[in-house]
Design an enzyme around this catalytic site. Sequence first.
Site, PDB file in Angstrom:
ATOM      1  CE  LYS A  68      -4.003   6.602  10.590  1.00  0.00           C
ATOM      2  NZ  LYS A  68      -4.966   5.838   9.815  1.00  0.00           N
ATOM      3  CD  GLU A  95      -2.084  12.592   8.073  1.00  0.00           C
ATOM      4  OE1 GLU A  95      -3.249  12.150   8.180  1.00  0.00           O
ATOM      5  OE2 GLU A  95      -1.106  12.060   8.633  1.00  0.00           O
ATOM      6  CD  GLU A 145       0.187   1.168   5.534  1.00  0.00           C
ATOM      7  OE1 GLU A 145       0.346   2.231   6.160  1.00  0.00           O
ATOM      8  OE2 GLU A 145      -0.571   1.085   4.547  1.00  0.00           O
ATOM      9  N   GLY A 195      -5.610   0.143   0.848  1.00  0.00           N
ATOM     10  CA  GLY A 195      -5.113   1.446   0.389  1.00  0.00           C
ATOM     11  C   GLY A 195      -3.858   1.328  -0.453  1.00  0.00           C
ATOM     12  NE  ARG A 196      -0.319  -2.765   2.943  1.00  0.00           N
ATOM     13  CZ  ARG A 196      -1.163  -2.728   3.969  1.00  0.00           C
ATOM     14  NH1 ARG A 196      -1.738  -1.583   4.299  1.00  0.00           N
ATOM     15  NH2 ARG A 196      -1.449  -3.811   4.653  1.00  0.00           N
ATOM     16  CE  LYS A 219     -10.263   0.391   2.208  1.00  0.00           C
ATOM     17  NZ  LYS A 219      -9.426  -0.768   2.445  1.00  0.00           N
TER      18      LYS A 219
HETATM   19  O1  F6P Z   1      -2.205   5.488   7.923  1.00  0.00           O
HETATM   20  C1  F6P Z   1      -2.105   4.438   7.048  1.00  0.00           C
HETATM   21  C2  F6P Z   1      -3.230   4.420   6.063  1.00  0.00           C
HETATM   22  O2  F6P Z   1      -4.348   3.851   6.631  1.00  0.00           O
HETATM   23  C3  F6P Z   1      -2.796   3.693   4.804  1.00  0.00           C
HETATM   24  O3  F6P Z   1      -2.955   2.343   4.882  1.00  0.00           O
HETATM   25  C4  F6P Z   1      -3.631   4.350   3.773  1.00  0.00           C
HETATM   26  O4  F6P Z   1      -3.131   4.110   2.507  1.00  0.00           O
HETATM   27  C5  F6P Z   1      -3.533   5.785   4.206  1.00  0.00           C
HETATM   28  O5  F6P Z   1      -3.551   5.718   5.614  1.00  0.00           O
HETATM   29  C6  F6P Z   1      -4.605   6.688   3.708  1.00  0.00           C
HETATM   30  O6  F6P Z   1      -5.890   6.296   4.106  1.00  0.00           O
HETATM   31  P1  F6P Z   1      -7.169   6.838   3.394  1.00  0.00           P
HETATM   32  O7  F6P Z   1      -7.122   6.484   1.965  1.00  0.00           O
HETATM   33  O8  F6P Z   1      -8.325   6.197   4.102  1.00  0.00           O
HETATM   34  O9  F6P Z   1      -7.193   8.334   3.570  1.00  0.00           O
END
Ligand code: F6P
Length: 545
Positions: free
Chosen positions: A508, A216, A357, A271-272, A210
């Site tokens: 983070k 990661e 979450e 995201g979720r 997102k």
């Molecule tokens: O660390 C939690 C989070 O922000 C989640 O809410 C989200 O789904 C995930 O990290 C991944 O985020 P992104 O889609 O921005 O990489």
Amino acid sequence: MAIAVTSLTQRPSWKALSEHYQKVKDLHLRTLFAEDNQRGKRFALDAAGIYFDYSKNRLTDETIRLLLDLANSSGLRERIDAMFRGDKINVTEQRAVLHVALRAPKDQSIVVDGENVVPAVHAVLDKMANFSNRVRSGAWTGYTGKRIRSIVNIGIGGSDLGPYMAYDALKHYSDRDLTCRFVSNIDGTDFVEATHDLDPAETLFVISSKTFTTLETLTNARSARDWCVKALGSEDAVAKHFVAVSTNEKEVAKFGIDTANMFEFWDWVGGRYSYDSAIGLSLMIAIGPEQFHEMLAGFHEIDEHFRTAPFERNLPVLLGLIGIWYNNFFGAETVAILPYDQYLGRLPSYLQQLDMESNGKHVDLEGNTVNYQTGPIIWGQPGTNGQHAFYQLIHQGTKLIPADFIGFNHSLNPIGRHHDLLMANFFAQTEALAFGKTSQEVAADGVPAFQVPHRTFEGNHPTNTILFERLTPNTLGKIIALYEHKVFVQGTIWNINSFDQWGVELGKVLANRIIPELESAEAPKLSHDSSTNTLIQRYRAARGK
Ligand code: F6P
């Protein structure tokens, strides 16, 4: 909406439930069923293609009435309307919460900041369909002209758990000539193991993020790019082997992916709550656009049910309220998710993020610390495997663990007697959990006296039974929407923001501080606590620094 919910526990509806709890807490399901031979039918709902049996819960008609009062006094109706209207109910991030728009039919209008977002949703779905069809047909080829045979989704959290869970769940409907893999962990093992047998010339990476800033995902995406460019000999290969799914066009371009190959979604999709957006691209490639649309239709059916059904016949509302009953009055800390279907093996992990979450919050919408419990711990595994692992504790341990049993009348793989045996176990477990086996019954079986206490089952362990005809894309959409809205119901009653996730930020930030301390040749300043400092020093020493 403007109910002062710091006083949730002071509200008459809450107090009434507390008093009621004192009266019914020791009632046994054996008694409740004995007193009402229609209970199994009366406390059940057949709606929107879901059979929901909540009779094996420790509740009475009065409990339901009081829980419904609680929902009404929490402004649930207004909050549902506010969400569907596109109000900025994610107050800490000033965002609308519109995953329901992702499955809205073309002719619906949902306005955010003066703009109907539904046409944009369908434009992206069309772009996804076009791309998926090109990959599936072989029209889209890799840099060397070879057909794409492997799809690797790189993402984490909501950009991984949803597509991964749904890909597993709908494998039966997928193109078996395509291999789909999911890489999420920053541990290099994840990437290496996912790609070790893949041909770079035939592999497409879907970089799903997102924000497109997640450590990661960007680390894995960079390794993927190196892997691909090294094997194919040119940076130009990236355009044919990488697509992005994101809300952040700038960062996608910065990473080096042509934004023509970017599939967009929006800040009003959490995201979720996103796997039915472009985040589902890898899934759509696997199952095809038609099946994906079938899934969206399932989501939408539950959205409409949730929006319009009276609360006493509203599946997510009842599921949410029953959860509140155990969480806040019985003091249950967890909920077990027990799908009796191997394809749903990743559902508990998916629901973990969705629920934990969303509702793992300790302050209310006004920023006040709550004086009541919020989100439960979600965990589980498919049956029957779990029966041979942790069910012992549910049956005979000291903790109250409400459980959702999810099953299907028909198997997608009807071999031999398997399905009858599977479902016999399903029904037997909810029966055993509810009714147990008294010490008298155990003794009457001729069990030696010293064993009787050990072989006695107290029962009175609550379960919900959620049954469907068969696992289809449509059904999966229903299951997920059901739980999304259950989480919403509970968050509304707890008056918390189910749509932010500040709790993941601190880790983070600290990781980013520690990274240079592990990597630099120079000795770090050791500005942490004595434990963290020692761990860093030991790690550096082990790595020869
Ligand atoms: O660390 C939690 C989070 O922000 C989640 O809410 C989200 O789904 C995930 O990290 C991944 O985020 P992104 O889609 O921005 O990489």
